[in-house]
Motif scaffolding. Sequence first.
Motif, short mmCIF file in Angstrom:
data_model
loop_
_atom_site.label_atom_id
_atom_site.label_comp_id
_atom_site.label_asym_id
_atom_site.label_seq_id
_atom_site.Cartn_x
_atom_site.Cartn_y
_atom_site.Cartn_z
N GLN A 34 -122.86 86.66 -2.84
CA GLN A 34 -123.39 85.83 -3.91
C GLN A 34 -123.73 84.45 -3.34
O GLN A 34 -122.88 83.82 -2.69
CB GLN A 34 -122.37 85.69 -5.04
N CYS A 35 -124.95 83.99 -3.54
CA CYS A 35 -125.43 82.74 -2.97
C CYS A 35 -125.98 81.84 -4.06
O CYS A 35 -126.51 82.31 -5.06
CB CYS A 35 -126.53 83.00 -1.95
N THR A 36 -125.89 80.55 -3.83
CA THR A 36 -126.48 79.57 -4.74
C THR A 36 -127.82 79.15 -4.18
O THR A 36 -127.92 78.73 -3.03
CB THR A 36 -125.58 78.34 -4.90
N TYR A 37 -128.87 79.27 -4.99
CA TYR A 37 -130.20 78.84 -4.58
C TYR A 37 -130.36 77.34 -4.81
O TYR A 37 -130.79 76.61 -3.95
CB TYR A 37 -131.25 79.64 -5.36
N THR A 38 -130.02 76.89 -5.99
CA THR A 38 -130.09 75.47 -6.32
C THR A 38 -129.12 75.17 -7.46
O THR A 38 -128.75 76.07 -8.21
CB THR A 38 -131.53 75.06 -6.72
N GLN A 47 -128.98 78.16 -10.09
CA GLN A 47 -129.65 79.44 -9.86
C GLN A 47 -128.92 80.16 -8.74
O GLN A 47 -128.61 79.57 -7.70
CB GLN A 47 -131.11 79.21 -9.45
N HIS A 48 -128.66 81.43 -8.95
CA HIS A 48 -127.93 82.22 -7.97
C HIS A 48 -128.72 83.49 -7.64
O HIS A 48 -129.56 83.92 -8.43
CB HIS A 48 -126.56 82.62 -8.51
N TYR A 49 -128.43 84.04 -6.50
CA TYR A 49 -129.02 85.33 -6.12
C TYR A 49 -128.01 86.10 -5.29
O TYR A 49 -127.03 85.54 -4.80
CB TYR A 49 -130.34 85.15 -5.37
N THR A 50 -128.25 87.36 -5.14
CA THR A 50 -127.40 88.21 -4.32
C THR A 50 -128.15 88.56 -3.05
O THR A 50 -129.25 89.09 -3.09
CB THR A 50 -127.04 89.51 -5.07
#
Length: 65
Positions: A34-38, A47-50
Amino acid sequence: DRYQRRVHGDLSWDDVRSVILKFGFEIKEERDIQCTYTSNKLSLMSQHYTAIFMYAVKVLEVPNH
């Protein structure tokens, strides 16, 4: 024209994974991260993405003697 033959669009992980295996690599580890985009702390918005983390090693073929 060689530039007209380019594929447009994103590849799925399944597509990328099959190419990795086709070229003789063995996937040793594969997991989602799990990562944070901004993010903006003032508005409490983020905003998060996998992402997919993986590492692979090239399988060396040993000739039969």
